[in-house]
Scaffold this motif. Structure first.
Motif, mmCIF file in Angstrom:
data_model
loop_
_atom_site.group_PDB
_atom_site.id
_atom_site.type_symbol
_atom_site.label_atom_id
_atom_site.label_comp_id
_atom_site.label_asym_id
_atom_site.label_seq_id
_atom_site.Cartn_x
_atom_site.Cartn_y
_atom_site.Cartn_z
ATOM 1 N N MET A 261 -0.441 -4.871 -51.387
ATOM 2 C CA MET A 261 -0.554 -5.034 -49.950
ATOM 3 C C MET A 261 -2.042 -4.919 -49.618
ATOM 4 S SD MET A 261 1.316 -2.843 -46.923
ATOM 5 C CE MET A 261 0.747 -1.261 -47.489
ATOM 6 N N ILE A 262 -2.592 -5.919 -48.935
ATOM 7 C CA ILE A 262 -4.011 -5.936 -48.595
ATOM 8 C C ILE A 262 -4.164 -5.556 -47.126
ATOM 9 C CG2 ILE A 262 -6.102 -7.329 -48.455
ATOM 10 C CD1 ILE A 262 -5.121 -6.985 -51.312
ATOM 11 N N ILE A 263 -5.021 -4.565 -46.865
ATOM 12 C CA ILE A 263 -5.329 -4.163 -45.495
ATOM 13 C C ILE A 263 -6.819 -4.359 -45.278
ATOM 14 C CG2 ILE A 263 -5.382 -2.278 -43.815
ATOM 15 C CD1 ILE A 263 -2.952 -1.105 -45.169
ATOM 16 N N GLU A 264 -7.155 -5.092 -44.219
ATOM 17 C CA GLU A 264 -8.547 -5.336 -43.857
ATOM 18 C C GLU A 264 -8.873 -4.513 -42.624
ATOM 19 O OE1 GLU A 264 -11.511 -9.054 -42.853
ATOM 20 O OE2 GLU A 264 -9.389 -9.249 -42.362
ATOM 21 N N PHE A 265 -10.005 -3.832 -42.678
ATOM 22 C CA PHE A 265 -10.482 -3.052 -41.533
ATOM 23 C C PHE A 265 -11.653 -3.797 -40.926
ATOM 24 C CE2 PHE A 265 -8.770 -0.130 -44.679
ATOM 25 C CZ PHE A 265 -7.829 0.554 -43.933
ATOM 26 N N VAL A 266 -11.612 -3.992 -39.616
ATOM 27 C CA VAL A 266 -12.674 -4.690 -38.908
ATOM 28 C C VAL A 266 -13.062 -3.847 -37.709
ATOM 29 C CG1 VAL A 266 -13.314 -6.787 -37.660
ATOM 30 C CG2 VAL A 266 -11.751 -6.931 -39.602
ATOM 31 N N GLY A 267 -14.354 -3.647 -37.515
ATOM 32 C CA GLY A 267 -14.807 -2.881 -36.361
ATOM 33 C C GLY A 267 -16.177 -2.295 -36.614
ATOM 34 N N ALA A 268 -16.566 -1.414 -35.727
ATOM 35 C CA ALA A 268 -17.898 -0.827 -35.792
ATOM 36 C C ALA A 268 -18.006 0.233 -36.882
ATOM 37 C CB ALA A 268 -18.263 -0.230 -34.433
ATOM 38 N N THR B 70 -18.164 -5.242 -38.981
ATOM 39 C CA THR B 70 -18.156 -5.255 -40.432
ATOM 40 C C THR B 70 -16.720 -5.264 -40.905
ATOM 41 O OG1 THR B 70 -18.312 -2.847 -40.479
ATOM 42 C CG2 THR B 70 -20.367 -4.073 -40.687
ATOM 43 N N SER B 71 -16.535 -5.608 -42.165
ATOM 44 C CA SER B 71 -15.190 -5.728 -42.701
ATOM 45 C C SER B 71 -15.113 -5.001 -44.030
ATOM 46 C CB SER B 71 -14.846 -7.205 -42.876
ATOM 47 O OG SER B 71 -13.594 -7.355 -43.480
ATOM 48 N N LEU B 72 -13.991 -4.351 -44.266
ATOM 49 C CA LEU B 72 -13.731 -3.676 -45.528
ATOM 50 C C LEU B 72 -12.274 -3.944 -45.873
ATOM 51 C CD1 LEU B 72 -14.735 -1.574 -47.685
ATOM 52 C CD2 LEU B 72 -13.766 0.166 -46.198
ATOM 53 N N ILE B 73 -12.012 -4.296 -47.113
ATOM 54 C CA ILE B 73 -10.648 -4.618 -47.520
ATOM 55 C C ILE B 73 -10.231 -3.686 -48.642
ATOM 56 C CG2 ILE B 73 -9.158 -6.398 -48.492
ATOM 57 C CD1 ILE B 73 -10.942 -8.476 -47.221
ATOM 58 N N VAL B 74 -9.017 -3.128 -48.538
ATOM 59 C CA VAL B 74 -8.460 -2.309 -49.608
ATOM 60 C C VAL B 74 -7.081 -2.838 -49.974
ATOM 61 C CG1 VAL B 74 -9.722 -0.213 -48.954
ATOM 62 C CG2 VAL B 74 -7.439 -0.603 -48.035
#
Length: 125
Positions: free
Chosen positions: A2-9, A52-56
């Motif tokens: 399951m891929i979760i992308e975080f987007v924000g400051a 910015t974006s970070l994916i886990v």
């Protein structure tokens, strides 16, 4: 997975928040390859410095359901994950479930919708 992308400051804080939650369930997220934000139609015209974006990736087994008793148990987990996403939204960050054909804001889902999306993933079982 399951891929979760975080987007924000402050994606690092968002990622730490979700990692703490999933770690309490016995699942440790791993970094996934970062997506190219420029190709995402939702981010066109947005200042790349401000977002910015970070994916886990998290094992789909965390929410994959085997039977009705298991679904009841995993529904609670799904609710906790969605609640965490709603808290992140209030902090100007978004957690999105990413699949091959779509990206869905976790904060907008119900626990049953999230479980159904996981069940639709080919590697969920």
């Amino acid at each position: 997975m399951m891929i979760i992308e975080f987007v924000g400051a402050d994606v690092e804080a968002a990622e730490k928040s979700v990692t703490a939650l999933t770690s309490s369930w016995g699942y440790q997220p791993e970094p996934a390859p970062t997506a190219d934000l420029a190709s995402d139609p939702d981010t066109k015209g947005v200042d790349p410095v401000a977002v910015t974006s970070l994916i886990v990736s998290i094992p789909s087994a965390m929410l994959a359901v085997a039977d009705i008793a298991d679904r009841i148990h995993k529904r609670r987990r799904a609710g906790e994950l969605i609640e965490r996403a709603q808290q992140l939204r209030a902090q100007q960050a978004a957690a999105r479930l990413v699949s091959e054909d779509r990206s869905v804001d976790l904060a907008t889902l119900t626990p049953d919708q999230l479980l159904d999306l996981i069940a639709d993933e080919p590697s969920a079982t």
